[in-house]
Scaffold this motif. Sequence first.
Motif, PDB file in Angstrom:
ATOM      1  N   THR A   8       0.840  -1.199   0.000  1.00 26.35           N
ATOM      2  CA  THR A   8       0.000   0.000   0.000  1.00 26.35           C
ATOM      3  C   THR A   8       0.876   1.250   0.000  1.00 26.35           C
ATOM      4  O   THR A   8       0.604   2.216  -0.725  1.00 26.35           O
ATOM      5  CB  THR A   8      -0.940  -0.011   1.229  1.00 26.35           C
ATOM      6  OG1 THR A   8      -1.628  -1.260   1.251  1.00 26.35           O
ATOM      7  CG2 THR A   8      -1.928   1.125   1.168  1.00 26.35           C
ATOM      8  N   ASN A  62      -6.490  -0.531  10.254  1.00 24.19           N
ATOM      9  CA  ASN A  62      -6.094  -1.237   9.032  1.00 24.19           C
ATOM     10  C   ASN A  62      -5.768  -2.701   9.313  1.00 24.19           C
ATOM     11  O   ASN A  62      -6.139  -3.587   8.544  1.00 24.19           O
ATOM     12  CB  ASN A  62      -4.877  -0.551   8.408  1.00 24.19           C
ATOM     13  CG  ASN A  62      -5.266   0.706   7.656  1.00 24.19           C
ATOM     14  OD1 ASN A  62      -6.384   0.804   7.140  1.00 24.19           O
ATOM     15  ND2 ASN A  62      -4.372   1.678   7.623  1.00 24.19           N
ATOM     16  N   GLU A  65      -8.793  -4.608   9.739  1.00 23.91           N
ATOM     17  CA  GLU A  65      -9.448  -4.823   8.450  1.00 23.91           C
ATOM     18  C   GLU A  65      -8.773  -5.976   7.691  1.00 23.91           C
ATOM     19  O   GLU A  65      -9.444  -6.812   7.086  1.00 23.91           O
ATOM     20  CB  GLU A  65      -9.402  -3.523   7.626  1.00 23.91           C
ATOM     21  CG  GLU A  65     -10.127  -3.583   6.293  1.00 23.91           C
ATOM     22  CD  GLU A  65     -11.613  -3.953   6.424  1.00 23.91           C
ATOM     23  OE1 GLU A  65     -12.182  -3.798   7.527  1.00 23.91           O
ATOM     24  OE2 GLU A  65     -12.189  -4.419   5.413  1.00 23.91           O
ATOM     25  N   ALA A  69     -10.753  -9.094   6.507  1.00 25.62           N
ATOM     26  CA  ALA A  69     -11.090  -9.246   5.086  1.00 25.62           C
ATOM     27  C   ALA A  69      -9.951  -9.857   4.265  1.00 25.62           C
ATOM     28  O   ALA A  69     -10.136 -10.174   3.106  1.00 25.62           O
ATOM     29  CB  ALA A  69     -11.457  -7.887   4.505  1.00 25.62           C
ATOM     30  N   THR A  71      -7.469  -8.353   3.169  1.00 23.77           N
ATOM     31  CA  THR A  71      -6.778  -7.350   2.370  1.00 23.77           C
ATOM     32  C   THR A  71      -7.143  -5.962   2.879  1.00 23.77           C
ATOM     33  O   THR A  71      -7.880  -5.818   3.849  1.00 23.77           O
ATOM     34  CB  THR A  71      -7.103  -7.482   0.874  1.00 23.77           C
ATOM     35  OG1 THR A  71      -6.332  -6.520   0.161  1.00 23.77           O
ATOM     36  CG2 THR A  71      -8.583  -7.245   0.618  1.00 23.77           C
ATOM     37  N   PRO A  73      -8.696  -2.241   1.795  1.00 25.90           N
ATOM     38  CA  PRO A  73      -9.465  -1.597   0.721  1.00 25.90           C
ATOM     39  C   PRO A  73      -8.645  -0.571  -0.057  1.00 25.90           C
ATOM     40  O   PRO A  73      -8.751  -0.498  -1.283  1.00 25.90           O
ATOM     41  CB  PRO A  73     -10.620  -0.925   1.469  1.00 25.90           C
ATOM     42  CG  PRO A  73     -10.748  -1.670   2.751  1.00 25.90           C
ATOM     43  CD  PRO A  73      -9.397  -2.204   3.090  1.00 25.90           C
ATOM     44  N   GLU A  76      -6.570  -2.193  -2.694  1.00 27.04           N
ATOM     45  CA  GLU A  76      -7.366  -2.676  -3.823  1.00 27.04           C
ATOM     46  C   GLU A  76      -7.778  -1.503  -4.713  1.00 27.04           C
ATOM     47  O   GLU A  76      -7.724  -1.585  -5.942  1.00 27.04           O
ATOM     48  CB  GLU A  76      -8.603  -3.426  -3.323  1.00 27.04           C
ATOM     49  CG  GLU A  76      -8.296  -4.590  -2.397  1.00 27.04           C
ATOM     50  CD  GLU A  76      -7.294  -5.582  -2.985  1.00 27.04           C
ATOM     51  OE1 GLU A  76      -7.487  -6.001  -4.140  1.00 27.04           O
ATOM     52  OE2 GLU A  76      -6.303  -5.910  -2.296  1.00 27.04           O
ATOM     53  N   GLU A  77      -8.169  -0.403  -4.070  1.00 28.23           N
ATOM     54  CA  GLU A  77      -8.568   0.806  -4.799  1.00 28.23           C
ATOM     55  C   GLU A  77      -7.436   1.293  -5.698  1.00 28.23           C
ATOM     56  O   GLU A  77      -7.615   1.587  -6.870  1.00 28.23           O
ATOM     57  CB  GLU A  77      -8.837   1.898  -3.767  1.00 28.23           C
ATOM     58  CG  GLU A  77     -10.106   2.664  -3.889  1.00 28.23           C
ATOM     59  CD  GLU A  77     -10.264   3.482  -2.603  1.00 28.23           C
ATOM     60  OE1 GLU A  77      -9.655   4.560  -2.525  1.00 28.23           O
ATOM     61  OE2 GLU A  77     -10.956   2.998  -1.670  1.00 28.23           O
TER      62      GLU A  77
END
Length: 576
Positions: A8, A62, A65, A69, A71, A73, A76-77
């Motif tokens: 990220t 984070n 998260e 999940a 991963t 978000p 991914e974005e």
Amino acid sequence: MAQLLAETADLLEIGAGDPFRIRSYRRAAEAVETTTIQLSTIAGDPKKLQEIPGIGKGMAANIQEIERAGTLPLREELLLKYKPTMLELLRLPGMGPKTVALLWDALQIGSVEELEAAIAAGRLAGLPRFGDKLVEKLRKGIEDYKQNSGRFLIDDAEIAAEKLIAYLLELPGFTTILPAGSLRRGRDTVGDLDILATGPGCAEDKVSAAVEHAANYPPAATMLAKGQNKVSFRLRSGLQVDVRLLPEGSYGAALQYFTGSKMHNVSVRQRALKRGYTLSEYALARVDDGSFVAGATEEEIYAALGLDWIPPELRENNGEIEAAEAHRLPILIEEADIRGDVHMHTHATDGKNSILEMAEAGIARGYEYIAITDHSKNLAMTNGLDDKRALEHVKRIREVDAELEGKIRVFPGIEVDILGDGALDLSDEVLAQMDVVIASVHTLFNQPEQQMTERVLRAIENPYVRILGHPTGRLLLRREPFQMDLTAVLRRAAVLGVAVEHNAFPDRLDLCDRDLRLAKEMGCRIAINTDSHHTSHLTKMRYGIRQLRRAWLSKQDVLNTLPARKFLAALRPRPT
Ligand code: DGT
Ligand code: CA
Ligand code: CA
Ligand code: ZN
């Protein structure tokens, strides 16, 4: 988790994001990487997460998260904004987020393939900063990358295998689950995982429940095949896993077959045929009437063929079958034989812990000694030591050694850089104060072979050098060994009494198994070290031990199996 956070940060940097934000992701990645706390156990507790230095409120969220999940978000974005293949560009040598951003902005290059095509078409020529040299480096980097892609580091593979095995064992009915294939043989990198399970739950009438359980492994990202007793899937990392469920009577035969290597198996099968047997993944059987001879354990199969059981690390068709027949297999070195680790860093340079913390970690492993060997000033980005700081550091190391009152010996040392011309980065007077002087190449990897050979030869002529550190400079899956006449270097090292290092850190593992054999043949002394930059890294010794075993080495071939005083005495004598 660390990888997701670091990726990220990379993606934010490609997009020229807020530097503070980028740094907070990087710090968090590092914190997650180095903490000894198992994050999944405290992921539900943001307060506990924030107690970890480097994790603030946002990062704690984070981490939760990711735990929830799988991963992040934001990652991914950002991947959607560019291309999912963007991250693989960063794995090329010499490629950082800024270069990736430039390639994307100017030419919309978002994958290794696109970069390769652009180089071939000469489209990089017009770009600022892309001189001939950099373009050639990228071209070479792509070549290496394509050769290596699809393989994985041994520690990543081992961790993936351990997690999967722990999951499989949640279903009652298994007695034994082992990784076979290259991981069991201890190869330095692994192509895919071959997991073999057995137990009452794998019997023919019960196996379908076990297959279902394996196929439901939550981290399995892509299901590749689901058969009667086999499941194959790919993990998110790209690592493929084959799980095979075997009845207890053929487990040994399957373990032997799927451990390999292919060439070892070919030789063993030929031997079986000569004796009137066939050997398959199900059993050793008689050729004439097909009757069962052996299958439940490897030992009984090898014994039926007139062979001692062969340790998996030796199964490369390198003379192990002849040795097993003659009862002359070596007694291979084991992790428990190691009495000290003499290459490690502290926070004086790029390590993460203090001298005392490293010593305590050594005590926890039962070591009799360690050496603290921080970097020298040539490695400015590590805050490497100059003469003055090196001497102060020696003083502190001696103080810690004295404080510990013999619970462990802490030897003062240094990992001194071999400069471009083979001179050493610190003065002889300073090196003379150290017990363990490791000389290593960390820069100018691209020198032509003759120049590199002369450089390293000159370095080991310095009478204070006692160990040649990570002697080939390779970084597995990332950087090839530098060009050097290794035989000439080993020959001279043997004459001088300079020991050569096997670096147990799983992305180095040099000297490799073959070169270790060569070193022994040349009469070199060998030391195995972790090159730890954190207390938790001391456990990486085991990956190096696997390589020593693959090189047929025994305890007496390795210096740091000796007790402290004998170890020091076995190093190259100091000049008088
Ligand atoms: P890797 O996965 O590339 O790191 O290397 P391995 O050795 O794990 O190879 P892999 O996964 O293709 O196969 C695992 C073992 O199964 C291999 O070491 C020997 C056995 N095996 C697989 N295919 C064959 C074959 O066609 N013939 C023979 N004799 N053995 C095989
Ligand atoms: Ca494999
Ligand atoms: Ca396989
Ligand atoms: Zn180093």
